[in-house]
Design a protein around this motif. Structure first.
Motif, PDB file in Angstrom:
ATOM      1  N   SER A 108       0.834  -1.202   0.000  1.00 59.14           N
ATOM      2  CA  SER A 108       0.000   0.000   0.000  1.00 59.14           C
ATOM      3  C   SER A 108       0.863   1.244   0.000  1.00 59.14           C
ATOM      4  O   SER A 108       0.595   2.212  -0.711  1.00 59.14           O
ATOM      5  CB  SER A 108      -0.922  -0.003   1.224  1.00 59.14           C
ATOM      6  OG  SER A 108      -1.723   1.137   1.236  1.00 59.14           O
ATOM      7  N   LEU A 112       1.147   4.109  -3.001  1.00 60.17           N
ATOM      8  CA  LEU A 112       0.939   5.538  -2.834  1.00 60.17           C
ATOM      9  C   LEU A 112       2.121   6.320  -3.396  1.00 60.17           C
ATOM     10  O   LEU A 112       1.958   7.312  -4.079  1.00 60.17           O
ATOM     11  CB  LEU A 112       0.760   5.878  -1.351  1.00 60.17           C
ATOM     12  CG  LEU A 112       0.545   7.364  -1.071  1.00 60.17           C
ATOM     13  CD1 LEU A 112      -0.809   7.803  -1.564  1.00 60.17           C
ATOM     14  CD2 LEU A 112       0.709   7.663   0.392  1.00 60.17           C
ATOM     15  N   LEU A 162       0.618   9.758   4.326  1.00 58.19           N
ATOM     16  CA  LEU A 162       0.227   8.373   4.551  1.00 58.19           C
ATOM     17  C   LEU A 162       0.621   7.970   5.962  1.00 58.19           C
ATOM     18  O   LEU A 162       1.764   8.167   6.381  1.00 58.19           O
ATOM     19  CB  LEU A 162       0.909   7.456   3.547  1.00 58.19           C
ATOM     20  CG  LEU A 162       0.645   5.957   3.728  1.00 58.19           C
ATOM     21  CD1 LEU A 162      -0.814   5.638   3.424  1.00 58.19           C
ATOM     22  CD2 LEU A 162       1.560   5.132   2.842  1.00 58.19           C
ATOM     23  N   GLY A 169      -3.845   4.769   6.303  1.00 60.07           N
ATOM     24  CA  GLY A 169      -4.739   5.785   5.768  1.00 60.07           C
ATOM     25  C   GLY A 169      -4.031   7.091   5.499  1.00 60.07           C
ATOM     26  O   GLY A 169      -2.853   7.269   5.814  1.00 60.07           O
ATOM     27  N   HIS A 170      -4.770   8.018   4.935  1.00 58.55           N
ATOM     28  CA  HIS A 170      -4.274   9.361   4.672  1.00 58.55           C
ATOM     29  C   HIS A 170      -4.674  10.288   5.809  1.00 58.55           C
ATOM     30  O   HIS A 170      -5.841  10.305   6.220  1.00 58.55           O
ATOM     31  CB  HIS A 170      -4.850   9.911   3.366  1.00 58.55           C
ATOM     32  CG  HIS A 170      -4.239   9.330   2.140  1.00 58.55           C
ATOM     33  ND1 HIS A 170      -4.977   8.897   1.063  1.00 58.55           N
ATOM     34  CD2 HIS A 170      -2.944   9.111   1.807  1.00 58.55           C
ATOM     35  CE1 HIS A 170      -4.169   8.437   0.120  1.00 58.55           C
ATOM     36  NE2 HIS A 170      -2.936   8.555   0.552  1.00 58.55           N
ATOM     37  N   SER A 184      -6.126  11.096  -4.963  1.00 59.22           N
ATOM     38  CA  SER A 184      -6.860  10.236  -4.044  1.00 59.22           C
ATOM     39  C   SER A 184      -8.062  10.997  -3.508  1.00 59.22           C
ATOM     40  O   SER A 184      -8.122  12.237  -3.546  1.00 59.22           O
ATOM     41  CB  SER A 184      -5.956   9.809  -2.878  1.00 59.22           C
ATOM     42  OG  SER A 184      -5.678  10.921  -2.038  1.00 59.22           O
ATOM     43  N   THR A 221      -6.895   3.846   3.480  1.00 61.39           N
ATOM     44  CA  THR A 221      -6.479   3.582   2.113  1.00 61.39           C
ATOM     45  C   THR A 221      -6.733   2.130   1.735  1.00 61.39           C
ATOM     46  O   THR A 221      -6.894   1.261   2.591  1.00 61.39           O
ATOM     47  CB  THR A 221      -4.983   3.877   1.921  1.00 61.39           C
ATOM     48  OG1 THR A 221      -4.234   3.213   2.952  1.00 61.39           O
ATOM     49  CG2 THR A 221      -4.704   5.361   1.995  1.00 61.39           C
ATOM     50  N   GLY A 241      -3.419   2.508  -2.990  1.00 64.94           N
ATOM     51  CA  GLY A 241      -2.915   3.758  -2.467  1.00 64.94           C
ATOM     52  C   GLY A 241      -3.960   4.852  -2.513  1.00 64.94           C
ATOM     53  O   GLY A 241      -3.707   5.974  -2.094  1.00 64.94           O
ATOM     54  N   ASN A 252      -8.250   5.793  -1.644  1.00 68.23           N
ATOM     55  CA  ASN A 252      -9.060   5.660  -0.434  1.00 68.23           C
ATOM     56  C   ASN A 252     -10.293   4.808  -0.674  1.00 68.23           C
ATOM     57  O   ASN A 252     -10.717   4.606  -1.802  1.00 68.23           O
ATOM     58  CB  ASN A 252      -9.472   7.053   0.066  1.00 68.23           C
ATOM     59  CG  ASN A 252      -8.279   7.904   0.430  1.00 68.23           C
ATOM     60  OD1 ASN A 252      -7.919   8.801  -0.325  1.00 68.23           O
ATOM     61  ND2 ASN A 252      -7.642   7.631   1.550  1.00 68.23           N
TER      62      ASN A 252
END
Length: 396
Positions: A12, A16, A39, A73-74, A257, A280, A284, A286
């Motif tokens: 992942s 990204l 990230l 996640g972001h 994203s 995410t 990469g 969401n």
């Protein structure tokens, strides 16, 4: 399996770092993302610890307010100019006590009532507080819908009547041939889907298996294997997989994203004070159908943002249309579904399992935000809060 999860997390991160979402043919290039969307990678954990539907009560109460420690996640920072939430006239004491009693009865961690320009009620439980964030589950669907509107306004998506396959070519030759973006927005594609959270063989439960087997291609691989059960536009079926598909449509069209696009189109104009965390997937990008985390105040700011029309980031009248009953439920007069918003008599809202919701009552300039830890994913508690919101709307 623990090692496998570590590999998935690493993939992942790599996705990204070198990801290209692509840009829809015939539209301008992707906008530059605003700074500092990062990230976040959690500690490596055994996959058995990540089965949210099987967490016990104590685990849910603790982890729902700390999903960043459990999933990648972001992290989107707070708005550069957060919107203050003014203090309003407190609700009548008797009604406030009724709300607190219902919070206790239903396992609510936080409730905020914003009415006529001010916060008239705010309270917390389960160790949750105003500076913490709580997971949204399917409340995220309404955020994804808002980004769909933004992509239309920006010209990245030419029309909601465009075929889905224009933006996700991997679905060509599947049951999604001839299905429009509008039809997946209203969940009327006619493609069969099983959303039973208690059935390990259901489509929603099988999403994790497809991630393990297909990685970045999981969503397309799962959806292209589904069968059609009705003509497009004729039948409504709730499908988390299709909101994930909306996320793909947006990301492929815009070239960002969802979290990056949300920073520009929701977080900044709505004035979020606590930022946003959005889980995410293996690409990469969401997860369109789930899993962003917000403070209770920012749940409310999202409701105000919709109530006020979206600050020019979506087409004129978008929320009036998105929050209208484009699909009517014959078994429940007055209830229906719009563009990833549930519609109720005189109001509309976002809902997520285990008791998360934003309810917007335009005629009363009212937003009620609730985050919870229900003992089960769905249940009768939703109806109890509908009745309570009716009392709040009728209060002086």
């Amino acid at each position: 399996m623990k090692k496998q999860f570590g590999i998935l997390a690493a993939v992942s991160a790599l996705a990204l770092a070198g990801c290209s979402y692509g840009t829809a043919q015939g539209v301008e290039s992707a906008p530059a993302p605003l700074a500092a969307v990062e990230l976040v990678m959690p500690p490596e954990r055994d996959p058995s610890e990540l089965q949210i539907l099987f967490w016990n009560d104590e685990q849910r109460s603790e982890r729902f307010r700390d999903m960043e420690s459990w999933f990648a996640g972001h992290e989107v920072p707070a708005a550069s100019n957060p919107r203050p939430l003014a203090e309003g006239t407190p609700l009548p004491a008797e009604l406030a006590q009724e709300i607190r009693s219902l919070m206790l009865e239903t396992g609510a961690a936080g409730v905020m009532v914003w009415d006529d320009g001010g916060v008239r009620f705010e309270d917390y439980a389960l160790g949750f507080g105003p500076d913490q964030r709580w997971t949204s589950f399917s409340v995220a669907k309404s955020f994804t819908s808002t980004l769909l509107g933004a992509a239309v306004k920006d010209g990245f998506i030419a029309s909601l009547d465009d075929p889905v396959t224009k933006y996700v070519p991997g679905l060509a030759g599947s049951a999604y041939d001839g299905v429009s973006v509008r039809q997946i927005a209203t969940m009327t594609s006619g493609v069969a889907w099983n959303e039973d959270y208690t059935d390990p063989s259901s489509d929603v439960a099988q999403m994790a298996r497809f991630v393990l087997e297909y990685g970045p291609e999981a969503t397309v691989e799962q959806l292209k294997g589904l069968e059609r059960e009705a003509e497009p536009g004729e039948k409504w079926v709730y499908k988390t997989g299709e909101t994930n598909l909306i996320g793909l449509v947006i990301e492929n069209a815009v070239g960002l994203s969802l979290a990056e696009y949300a920073q520009e189109k929701i977080v900044e104009p709505a004035g979020f004070e606590g930022g946003l965390f959005w889980m995410t997937d293996m690409r990469g990008g969401n997860i369109g159908g789930c899993c962003l985390s917000l403070t209770l105040g920012d749940y409310t700011r999202m409701g105000i943002f919709a109530l006020e029309g979206g600050g020019g980031t979506v087409p004129q009248g978008w929320f009036a249309e998105a929050g209208d009953s484009l699909v009517d439920f014959e078994s429940r007069p007055g209830f229906g579904y719009g563009y990833q918003w549930w519609t109720y008599p005189g109001s509309y809202g976002a809902q997520g399992i285990f008791g998360q919701s934003i309810t917007i009552v335009p005629g009363d300039d009212l937003v009620v935000s609730i985050v919870s830890n229900w003992p089960t994913a769905t249940g009768a508690n939703r109806g109890k809060w509908f009745q309570m919101i009716g009392k709040i709307a009728a209060a002086d």
